[in-house]
Write an enzyme that holds these catalytic residues in place. Structure first.
Site, PDB file in Angstrom:
ATOM      1  N   PHE A   1       1.018   5.304   0.779  1.00  0.00           N
ATOM      2  CA  PHE A   1       0.385   6.331   1.602  1.00  0.00           C
ATOM      3  C   PHE A   1       0.951   7.696   1.222  1.00  0.00           C
ATOM      4  CE2 PHE A   1       0.410   2.368   3.851  1.00  0.00           C
ATOM      5  CZ  PHE A   1      -0.820   2.287   4.486  1.00  0.00           C
TER       6      PHE A   1
ATOM      7  N   THR B   1       0.840  -1.192   0.000  1.00  0.00           N
ATOM      8  CA  THR B   1       0.000   0.000   0.000  1.00  0.00           C
ATOM      9  C   THR B   1       0.879   1.247   0.000  1.00  0.00           C
ATOM     10  OG1 THR B   1      -1.851  -1.090   1.118  1.00  0.00           O
ATOM     11  CG2 THR B   1      -1.777   1.297   1.250  1.00  0.00           C
TER      12      THR B   1
END
Length: 360
Positions: free
Chosen positions: A262, A260
Site C-alpha cells: 500500500f 499486498t
C-alpha cells in the site's frame, strides 16, 4: 524463599516497572506537546514526519535486546507514537473503505489507533480528499504479490498532484465468510476482483458452481453478504467480526505468501532515512529503442529498479506512461544525478515521491 513468596516478589517488581513505564510514557507525551508548541511558534504546519517515524521504529527494532520479538516492539512503539502525535495534531487519514478492508488494516498498521480514519468508497475519492486538504494523508493499494499492480491507483497519479510519503506491506489472509453455516449452501461468492483472482484455485476446487460477483471492496462484500442466505464473501477476520459473519474456511488464498503493498499519499516532501524508495512517472516517444535509452542511466548508475509499469497515456493511442520505483532517495547524489538525466531525456517526467521503505 517459598514459591508463593517468590511470586509475590516478582509481582511487586512488575508493579514498580509498570509505574516507571507510566511515568516515562507521560514524560514522552509532554515532550511531544512541547515539540508541537515549538512548531507552532515557528509557523511549521507539518507535525507528522514519515522519515522521523521510520527512523525511530528502525532503531527500536535494531536495539531491541528481547525477549519480546522485534515485530511486537515495533507495534508497541507505533501506538505510543500515534497517541503522542494525536496530542500534537490529530490526523485525518482517508482510505479505501469501508471498515474491515485490508486497506483499513494497513492504515491502522501505519498510523496506529489514535488517528482519525475516513473510509471512502473509491481510490480516486481518497486522492481527491488528500489533494483538497480535507485529509492530511491517504492509504491506497498499489500492488499484490500474486495479481500485480492495482491499475486504478496508478492511473490516479496521472491526474493528481499528491505525493507518495510512505508504504505499508501487509500479509493478506483471505477467509470465506457467510451467514450460512455450511459450505455446500453457498451459491454466490462476492469480493473485490483482486481477491477473487487471488483465491481462484480454491474456488475452482471447493465451489465450482458458485457465482463469483465483483464488489468495490472485500468489506463491502461482507456487508452485502450478511443476512443473505446462500451468499458468502472473501474478506478478513476483522470483517467477519464487524459484519457478524461465520468463517466457513480460513486462508483460502492460492499462495501462502500472498502480500499486498500500500502507498501512503500526502502533500509533503519526505526527507531521506538511508533506506528509501523513489517513485517516478515518465514517458518517451514511441520509437525503436526509446525505452532502452531512457532506462540506460539507471543501469549505468548501479541503481536498483524494483518496479516498472506502463499505462496508456490517454492522449495518443498506443503511447504509454511508465511508472518506476528506484531504491534510494532523490536527495542521494547518485539518484539525483540519475534523475536529472532521466528528466533531460524524457518527454514527460515527474517525481511522485521519495519515502522510507516499509518496516515490515
Amino acid at each position: 524463599m517459598s514459591g508463593s513468596g517468590e511470586l509475590e516478589r516478582l509481582r511487586e517488581r512488575i508493579d514498580r516497572i509498570d509505574a516507571q513505564m507510566l511515568r516515562l510514557l507521560n514524560e514522552r507525551a509532554r515532550c511531544a506537546e512541547e515539540v508541537a508548541a515549538v512548531k507552532r511558534d515557528r509557523g511549521d504546519p507539518v507535525f507528522y514526519r514519515p522519515e522521523r517515524e521510520a527512523e525511530v521504529l528502525r532503531q527500536v527494532r535494531e536495539r531491541n535486546p528481547g525477549p519480546l520479538p522485534g515485530d511486537a516492539v515495533v507495534r508497541l512503539f507505533r501506538e505510543i507514537m500515534s497517541e503522542c502525535l494525536a496530542l500534537e495534531q490529530p490526523l485525518q487519514i482517508a482510505y479505501l473503505g469501508p471498515e474491515g478492508t485490508f486497506t483499513h488494516l494497513a492504515t491502522r498498521k501505519h498510523f496506529g489507533q489514535a488517528a482519525s480514519l475516513l473510509p471512502l468508497a473509491s481510490i480516486d475519492s481518497v486522492f481527491r480528499e488528500v489533494a483538497s486538504g480535507r485529509a492530511q494523508f491517504g492509504v491506497v493499494p498499489i500492488e499484490n504479490s500474486t495479481e500485480g499492480v492495482v491499475s486504478h491507483t496508478v492511473d490516479c497519479f496521472m491526474e493528481s498532484p499528491v505525493l507518495i510519503c510512505g508504504e505499508v506491506i501487509l500479509p493478506v489472509q483471505h477467509h470465506l465468510l457467510s451467514s450460512s453455516s455450511r459450505l455446500e449452501d453457498v451459491r454466490v461468492v462476492m469480493a473485490h476482483p483482486q481477491a477473487l483472482a487471488q483465491c481462484r484455485q480454491w474456488l475452482d476446487r471447493q465451489l465450482p458452481g458458485a457465482e463469483r460477483r465483483h464488489a468495490s471492496s472485500n468489506a463491502r462484500a461482507a456487508d452485502d453478504a450478511a443476512g443473505v442466505p446462500g451468499a458468502a464473501a472473501i474478506a478478513s477476520e476483522v470483517a467477519a467480526e464487524r459484519y457478524g459473519l461465520e468463517i466457513l474456511a480460513r486462508n483460502i488464498e492460492d499462495r501462502g505468501d500472498n502480500t499486498t503493498r500500500f502507498l501512503v499519499i500526502g502533500r509533503i516532501d519526505t526527507g531521506p532515512t538511508g533506506r528509501d524508495r523513489t517513485s517516478i512517472m515518465l514517458s518517451t516517444a514511441n520509437r525503436p529503442g526509446s525505452l532502452f535509452r531512457l532506462l540506460k542511466p539507471i543501469a549505468e548508475a548501479g541503481i536498483s529498479l524494483t518496479r516498472i509499469e506502463s499505462r496508456p497515456s490517454r492522449c495518443v493511442n498506443w503511447e504509454y506512461v511508465f511508472f518506476l520505483d528506484l531504491i534510494g532517495h532523490q536527495q542521494d547524489p547518485p539518484v539525483a544525478a540519475c534523475l536529472e538525466k532521466l528528466r533531460d531525456s524524457a518527454e514527460m517526467f515527474r517525481i511522485l515521491g521519495s519515502y522510507p521503505q516499509a518496516a515490515t
